[in-house]
Design a protein around this motif. Sequence first.
Motif, mmCIF file in Angstrom:
data_model
loop_
_atom_site.group_PDB
_atom_site.id
_atom_site.type_symbol
_atom_site.label_atom_id
_atom_site.label_comp_id
_atom_site.label_asym_id
_atom_site.label_seq_id
_atom_site.Cartn_x
_atom_site.Cartn_y
_atom_site.Cartn_z
ATOM 1 N N PHE A 100 0.839 -1.193 0.000
ATOM 2 C CA PHE A 100 0.000 0.000 0.000
ATOM 3 C C PHE A 100 0.874 1.243 0.000
ATOM 4 O O PHE A 100 1.968 1.266 0.568
ATOM 5 C CB PHE A 100 -0.931 0.021 1.212
ATOM 6 N N ALA A 101 0.378 2.302 -0.651
ATOM 7 C CA ALA A 101 1.136 3.548 -0.777
ATOM 8 C C ALA A 101 0.195 4.733 -0.653
ATOM 9 O O ALA A 101 -1.029 4.596 -0.705
ATOM 10 C CB ALA A 101 1.859 3.588 -2.124
ATOM 11 N N SER A 102 0.802 5.924 -0.508
ATOM 12 C CA SER A 102 0.040 7.166 -0.428
ATOM 13 C C SER A 102 -0.026 7.839 -1.790
ATOM 14 O O SER A 102 0.647 7.427 -2.742
ATOM 15 C CB SER A 102 0.718 8.119 0.558
ATOM 16 N N ASP A 103 -0.803 8.900 -1.878
ATOM 17 C CA ASP A 103 -0.890 9.667 -3.114
ATOM 18 C C ASP A 103 0.417 10.385 -3.440
ATOM 19 O O ASP A 103 0.574 10.904 -4.543
ATOM 20 C CB ASP A 103 -2.001 10.718 -3.009
ATOM 21 N N GLN A 201 -9.184 9.475 -3.316
ATOM 22 C CA GLN A 201 -8.754 8.641 -4.426
ATOM 23 C C GLN A 201 -8.888 7.148 -4.143
ATOM 24 O O GLN A 201 -8.771 6.338 -5.044
ATOM 25 C CB GLN A 201 -7.280 8.957 -4.770
ATOM 26 N N GLY A 202 -9.098 6.780 -2.884
ATOM 27 C CA GLY A 202 -9.231 5.361 -2.572
ATOM 28 C C GLY A 202 -7.886 4.689 -2.354
ATOM 29 O O GLY A 202 -6.862 5.345 -2.175
ATOM 30 N N ASP A 203 -7.888 3.360 -2.366
ATOM 31 C CA ASP A 203 -6.673 2.599 -2.083
ATOM 32 C C ASP A 203 -5.621 2.805 -3.160
ATOM 33 O O ASP A 203 -5.925 2.866 -4.353
ATOM 34 C CB ASP A 203 -6.990 1.113 -1.983
ATOM 35 N N GLU A 204 -4.371 2.889 -2.723
ATOM 36 C CA GLU A 204 -3.240 3.017 -3.624
ATOM 37 C C GLU A 204 -2.360 1.782 -3.450
ATOM 38 O O GLU A 204 -2.163 1.291 -2.343
ATOM 39 C CB GLU A 204 -2.418 4.264 -3.276
ATOM 40 N N CYS A 205 -1.815 1.284 -4.553
ATOM 41 C CA CYS A 205 -0.966 0.109 -4.505
ATOM 42 C C CYS A 205 0.346 0.405 -5.222
ATOM 43 O O CYS A 205 0.383 1.181 -6.182
ATOM 44 C CB CYS A 205 -1.668 -1.072 -5.173
ATOM 45 N N ALA A 206 1.437 -0.205 -4.734
ATOM 46 C CA ALA A 206 2.755 -0.027 -5.332
ATOM 47 C C ALA A 206 3.402 -1.382 -5.561
ATOM 48 O O ALA A 206 3.358 -2.247 -4.689
ATOM 49 C CB ALA A 206 3.637 0.832 -4.429
ATOM 50 N N VAL A 207 4.001 -1.554 -6.724
ATOM 51 C CA VAL A 207 4.801 -2.731 -7.030
ATOM 52 C C VAL A 207 6.091 -2.248 -7.683
ATOM 53 O O VAL A 207 6.103 -1.245 -8.392
ATOM 54 C CB VAL A 207 4.068 -3.723 -7.961
ATOM 55 N N PHE A 208 7.179 -2.983 -7.424
ATOM 56 C CA PHE A 208 8.463 -2.600 -7.999
ATOM 57 C C PHE A 208 8.707 -3.402 -9.265
ATOM 58 O O PHE A 208 8.593 -4.633 -9.275
ATOM 59 C CB PHE A 208 9.596 -2.855 -7.012
ATOM 60 N N SER A 209 9.035 -2.710 -10.344
ATOM 61 C CA SER A 209 9.285 -3.352 -11.620
ATOM 62 C C SER A 209 10.778 -3.609 -11.797
ATOM 63 O O SER A 209 11.549 -2.654 -11.962
ATOM 64 C CB SER A 209 8.787 -2.463 -12.769
ATOM 65 N N PRO A 210 11.232 -4.859 -11.753
ATOM 66 C CA PRO A 210 12.653 -5.140 -11.975
ATOM 67 C C PRO A 210 13.116 -4.732 -13.366
ATOM 68 O O PRO A 210 14.277 -4.383 -13.570
ATOM 69 C CB PRO A 210 12.753 -6.656 -11.785
ATOM 70 N N ASP A 211 12.199 -4.774 -14.328
ATOM 71 C CA ASP A 211 12.550 -4.452 -15.711
ATOM 72 C C ASP A 211 12.987 -2.995 -15.853
ATOM 73 O O ASP A 211 14.010 -2.702 -16.472
ATOM 74 C CB ASP A 211 11.361 -4.747 -16.623
ATOM 75 N N TRP A 215 9.358 1.993 -9.177
ATOM 76 C CA TRP A 215 8.093 1.625 -8.565
ATOM 77 C C TRP A 215 6.946 2.057 -9.474
ATOM 78 O O TRP A 215 6.983 3.137 -10.064
ATOM 79 C CB TRP A 215 7.936 2.291 -7.196
ATOM 80 N N CYS A 216 5.942 1.226 -9.566
ATOM 81 C CA CYS A 216 4.712 1.548 -10.277
ATOM 82 C C CYS A 216 3.628 1.772 -9.230
ATOM 83 O O CYS A 216 3.291 0.859 -8.477
ATOM 84 C CB CYS A 216 4.320 0.413 -11.224
ATOM 85 N N PHE A 217 3.111 2.997 -9.193
ATOM 86 C CA PHE A 217 2.061 3.354 -8.243
ATOM 87 C C PHE A 217 0.748 3.477 -8.996
ATOM 88 O O PHE A 217 0.691 4.037 -10.090
ATOM 89 C CB PHE A 217 2.369 4.680 -7.561
ATOM 90 N N SER A 218 -0.315 2.969 -8.409
ATOM 91 C CA SER A 218 -1.609 3.034 -9.089
ATOM 92 C C SER A 218 -2.738 2.969 -8.081
ATOM 93 O O SER A 218 -2.571 2.526 -6.946
ATOM 94 C CB SER A 218 -1.748 1.887 -10.083
ATOM 95 N N THR A 219 -3.898 3.434 -8.523
ATOM 96 C CA THR A 219 -5.107 3.108 -7.788
ATOM 97 C C THR A 219 -5.450 1.669 -8.162
ATOM 98 O O THR A 219 -4.859 1.094 -9.071
ATOM 99 C CB THR A 219 -6.275 4.024 -8.180
ATOM 100 N N LEU A 220 -6.406 1.095 -7.487
ATOM 101 C CA LEU A 220 -6.798 -0.262 -7.839
ATOM 102 C C LEU A 220 -7.612 -0.306 -9.125
ATOM 103 O O LEU A 220 -8.028 -1.365 -9.562
ATOM 104 C CB LEU A 220 -7.567 -0.899 -6.688
ATOM 105 N N HIS A 221 -7.816 0.866 -9.726
ATOM 106 C CA HIS A 221 -8.491 0.924 -11.025
ATOM 107 C C HIS A 221 -7.485 1.009 -12.160
ATOM 108 O O HIS A 221 -7.865 1.116 -13.319
ATOM 109 C CB HIS A 221 -9.431 2.135 -11.071
ATOM 110 N N GLY A 222 -6.182 0.987 -11.840
ATOM 111 C CA GLY A 222 -5.159 1.032 -12.867
ATOM 112 C C GLY A 222 -4.184 2.177 -12.634
ATOM 113 O O GLY A 222 -4.438 3.071 -11.820
#
Length: 229
Positions: A100-103, A201-211, A215-222
Amino acid sequence: MFDPTFADQTIAPRLWGLVKAADGCLPGEESHHTFHIRNGGEAGVLAFASALDAEIYRQQLLGLGLPGWQRAPLERIDLERIMSGQPERQRRLMLALGFFASDTNDLLLDDQQMLITPLLPVPVRMAHSLHGISQLHIEREVLDFVEQWWERVGGEQYSQQVRLTSNWSDQQLALCADDALSKAPIMGRHQYHTLWSDTGQGDECAVFSPDSGTWCFSTLHGPRPRALH
């Protein structure tokens, strides 16, 4: 992210847990504690659908002064023994899917200063083969949900990156996790409570892209443009 040989089965593909040698365990013995987590009224064995996420979480625990935890494939963990000692409602996996992440592009910490992960409670079933080996079975719908989640929060290529990292060496994963943690500000969630309320904005999600090494930050809508510091 899943091996196609599991396409029509409910046997779980490679998922990851965190284990720690039990107190009094002699060298070479296989008795371990497994990391449990609670989220409100939900609790169970913490598991990860990404080897890199598991390593990031493990390294952050180490930074908190909690050594000894090791990342391990679930098939190497005696889940049947571990879950047999838990109340029935806790005999499940709490599957972590990113962070989970912030705006403002900060990863968020809970009150114990641990990274907060989106958690999916997953009921599990242990089946026994003719040779007495236990196998972990998870419903196919869960695996489909994880694939769809990765596409929403990380993009179309992220699932493939998760597959690739599952075969990385411990050293490769450790270096990538260290790089990921060095590139993300980390703050307590309560500092962002007002911001969340104001932005809506609702929930925020973060994933780290090794490629890309980012970090890729997004709402759960994309994914969407972020409000940087």
